[in-house]
Design an enzyme around this catalytic site. Structure first.
Site, mmCIF file in Angstrom:
data_model
loop_
_atom_site.group_PDB
_atom_site.id
_atom_site.type_symbol
_atom_site.label_atom_id
_atom_site.label_comp_id
_atom_site.label_asym_id
_atom_site.label_seq_id
_atom_site.Cartn_x
_atom_site.Cartn_y
_atom_site.Cartn_z
ATOM 1 N N ASP A 1 6.452 -19.471 6.586
ATOM 2 C CA ASP A 1 5.215 -18.813 7.005
ATOM 3 C C ASP A 1 4.895 -17.560 6.205
ATOM 4 O O ASP A 1 3.804 -17.016 6.332
ATOM 5 C CB ASP A 1 5.304 -18.442 8.494
ATOM 6 N N HIS B 1 15.265 -17.577 10.310
ATOM 7 C CA HIS B 1 15.212 -18.999 10.641
ATOM 8 C C HIS B 1 16.496 -19.382 11.345
ATOM 9 O O HIS B 1 17.567 -18.866 11.012
ATOM 10 C CB HIS B 1 15.052 -19.845 9.368
HETATM 11 N N1 COA Z 1 12.969 -9.741 11.636
HETATM 12 C C1 COA Z 1 13.974 -8.875 11.842
HETATM 13 N N2 COA Z 1 15.183 -9.247 12.302
HETATM 14 C C2 COA Z 1 15.375 -10.542 12.519
HETATM 15 C C3 COA Z 1 14.368 -11.496 12.307
HETATM 16 C C4 COA Z 1 13.123 -11.050 11.844
HETATM 17 N N3 COA Z 1 12.130 -11.892 11.652
HETATM 18 N N4 COA Z 1 14.841 -12.713 12.634
HETATM 19 C C5 COA Z 1 16.099 -12.551 13.039
HETATM 20 N N5 COA Z 1 16.426 -11.235 12.964
HETATM 21 C C6 COA Z 1 17.703 -10.642 13.336
HETATM 22 C C7 COA Z 1 17.737 -10.479 14.848
HETATM 23 O O1 COA Z 1 17.240 -9.230 15.261
HETATM 24 C C8 COA Z 1 19.203 -10.663 15.133
HETATM 25 O O2 COA Z 1 19.862 -9.452 14.843
HETATM 26 P P1 COA Z 1 21.084 -8.957 15.780
HETATM 27 O O3 COA Z 1 22.140 -9.999 15.575
HETATM 28 O O4 COA Z 1 21.419 -7.630 15.260
HETATM 29 O O5 COA Z 1 20.556 -8.949 17.181
HETATM 30 C C9 COA Z 1 19.655 -11.688 14.106
HETATM 31 O O6 COA Z 1 18.744 -11.556 13.009
HETATM 32 C C10 COA Z 1 19.611 -13.116 14.646
HETATM 33 O O7 COA Z 1 18.302 -13.324 15.201
HETATM 34 P P2 COA Z 1 17.950 -14.367 16.343
HETATM 35 O O8 COA Z 1 16.637 -13.972 16.939
HETATM 36 O O9 COA Z 1 19.119 -14.531 17.254
HETATM 37 O O10 COA Z 1 17.803 -15.671 15.495
HETATM 38 P P3 COA Z 1 17.108 -16.993 15.961
HETATM 39 O O11 COA Z 1 17.742 -18.079 15.195
HETATM 40 O O12 COA Z 1 17.088 -17.130 17.455
HETATM 41 O O13 COA Z 1 15.595 -16.760 15.530
HETATM 42 C C11 COA Z 1 13.459 -17.025 14.739
HETATM 43 C C12 COA Z 1 14.886 -17.523 14.647
HETATM 44 C C13 COA Z 1 12.599 -17.838 13.748
HETATM 45 C C14 COA Z 1 12.905 -17.246 16.149
HETATM 46 C C15 COA Z 1 13.409 -15.520 14.396
HETATM 47 O O14 COA Z 1 13.950 -15.307 13.108
HETATM 48 C C16 COA Z 1 12.007 -14.945 14.481
HETATM 49 O O15 COA Z 1 11.543 -14.610 15.571
HETATM 50 N N6 COA Z 1 11.295 -14.802 13.330
HETATM 51 C C17 COA Z 1 9.962 -14.282 13.315
HETATM 52 C C18 COA Z 1 8.961 -15.362 13.646
HETATM 53 C C19 COA Z 1 8.808 -16.388 12.564
HETATM 54 O O16 COA Z 1 8.642 -16.066 11.388
HETATM 55 N N7 COA Z 1 8.795 -17.667 12.964
HETATM 56 C C20 COA Z 1 8.613 -18.784 12.069
HETATM 57 C C21 COA Z 1 9.864 -19.592 11.954
HETATM 58 S S1 COA Z 1 9.694 -20.843 10.698
#
Ligand code: COA
Length: 378
Positions: free
Chosen positions: A314, A260
């Site tokens: 979720d 998140h």
């Molecule tokens: N699974 C595995 N690794 C994850 C992850 C996940 N769901 N979410 C984040 N990470 C890791 C990333 O790979 C990244 O690692 P790194 O620093 O080594 O590259 C780090 O955590 C930060 O991730 P980032 O994508 O920059 O965070 P964000 O704040 O942009 O992303 C989301 C937030 C929600 C978009 C992301 O966590 C995600 O895509 N989750 C899956 C989809 C989901 O469940 N969405 C519902 C949200 S309520």
């Protein structure tokens, strides 16, 4: 004036708001200052909706009126049902919902968004009619008739009734109501921001909500709950969970239902939903997906250690809906049925001091390029 570019506008405030607040470090979510744990224990979805929209808990008479107003506006015009009958039945329910909500706006005079009365009735209609549309589409696409709402049924009972023609056990309706409370609002997220951008043009609320529905659909936002259930089914058994998680991390792929932008600890909604799973399973036996989910959570905790990536809202909600027999592709429309109250609360708040959204960009292209005639291009 030069500005730092923040991809995804991460950390940039887009509004001042008193609707809800997240403390991502402590894992606290409050609606109008009241913690969601408290609302799940003591409130109902409709009361919570009122709280979000109008900023205070309603007194008894106001709550009764609000509930009655919603009941009286649950029906949708037959031509909305006819419109949905014309949509391809294999289409995604979020697309059908978006189309029907946009069409609703053609029936109701809500153009003057400076008129409180108009806005009250728009909010009533949208909160009341979304479940009817979601349930109708779920039936129409299978060739069944849509079932009209029944006035003596509560919000969640009535949704199940319109979906399945049966009234669920009371404990199911309570659990479902809590799920709706937990999905009702979540500060400045992609769909709320989308709605506010649309609202800032003084578009009508049906257009605002239709645009929010479009943003909610994507798998990085509301669409993740569908993907979680698919992921758990693909994993197949709890003993495969660790291997799956390690492979995803090795391939730098995201685990659905994890992570998140704001929470640096486990999402409080995931904790409540996990407890709701336990309550539900006491009434109707456990779900094979649940033991896989627990194993995935444990493996993720160990594999992603130090990245502050935990289950989000979720992760467990889909397991509940799946156990209740709800089709996977209805999970996100159900999210929308709840979140419409948050979208509208932000809409009403913004209207008090509206300013057209018109952000800036950092131009990264070329200047003064010659126009090359088509026969000379390579
Ligand atoms: N699974 C595995 N690794 C994850 C992850 C996940 N769901 N979410 C984040 N990470 C890791 C990333 O790979 C990244 O690692 P790194 O620093 O080594 O590259 C780090 O955590 C930060 O991730 P980032 O994508 O920059 O965070 P964000 O704040 O942009 O992303 C989301 C937030 C929600 C978009 C992301 O966590 C995600 O895509 N989750 C899956 C989809 C989901 O469940 N969405 C519902 C949200 S309520």
């Amino acid at each position: 004036m030069p500005h730092d570019f923040m991809p995804g506008l991460a950390g940039i405030p887009a509004a001042k708001s008193a609707v809800s607040d997240v403390d991502g470090e402590r894992g606290v979510l409050e609606y109008r200052g009241i913690r969601v744990e408290e609302l799940c224990k003591r409130s109902s979805f409709l009361e919570t909706t009122y709280l979000l929209l109008f900023g205070r808990l309603p007194d008894e008479a106001t709550l009764n009126k609000w509930q009655q107003d919603i009941i009286h506006h649950r029906r949708v015009k037959y031509s909305i049902i006819d419109l949905m009958k014309c949509l391809p039945e294999q289409g995604h329910p979020m697309d059908a919902l978006q189309a029907a909500v946009a069409a609703l706006g053609m029936y109701y005079p809500g153009r003057n968004v400076q008129d409180f009365d108009n806005n009250y009735w728009s909010a009533v209609r949208l909160v009341a009619k979304l479940p009817t549309i979601v349930a109708a589409w779920a039936r129409l696409r299978r060739g069944d008739d849509a079932i009209p709402p029944r006035d003596e049924l509560g919000f969640s009972d009535n949704f199940f009734y319109m979906l399945t023609e049966t009234i669920p056990p009371p404990v199911w309706a309570d659990i479902f109501d809590d799920c709706l409370i937990l999905h009702a609002e979540h500060t400045m997220n992609a769909s709320t921001f989308t709605g506010l951008v649309t609202a800032s043009t003084l578009a009508d609320p049906y257009t605002v909500v239709a645009s929010s529905i479009g943003a909610l659909k994507g798998p990085l936002h509301g669409g993740a709950n569908e993907e979680v259930v698919q992921m758990l089914k693909d994993i197949g058994s709890a003993d495969q969970a660790r291997h799956y998680v390690e492979e995803q991390v090795r391939k730098k792929k995201k685990l659905m239902g994890f992570g998140h932008r704001v929470y640096k600890v486990k999402d409080p909604r995931a904790t409540i939903l996990q407890n709701l799973c336990d309550t539900l399973f006491k009434t109707c036996g456990t779900s094979p997906l649940y033991s896989i989910a627990l194993a995935v959570e444990q493996a993720a905790g160990e594999t992603l250690h130090g990245k502050a990536v935990y289950p989000n809202v979720d992760f467990y909600s889909g397991i509940i809906y799946d156990k209740m027999g709800i089709d996977t592709d209805l999970f996100t429309p159900i999210f929308a049925m709840a979140r419409v109250s948050g979208w509208l609360a932000h809409w009403l708040e913004q209207l008090r001091e509206n300013k057209l959204f018109r952000p800036d960009q950092i131009y990264a292209g070329e200047h003064n390029r010659p126009y090359v005639p088509v026969d000379q291009r390579r």
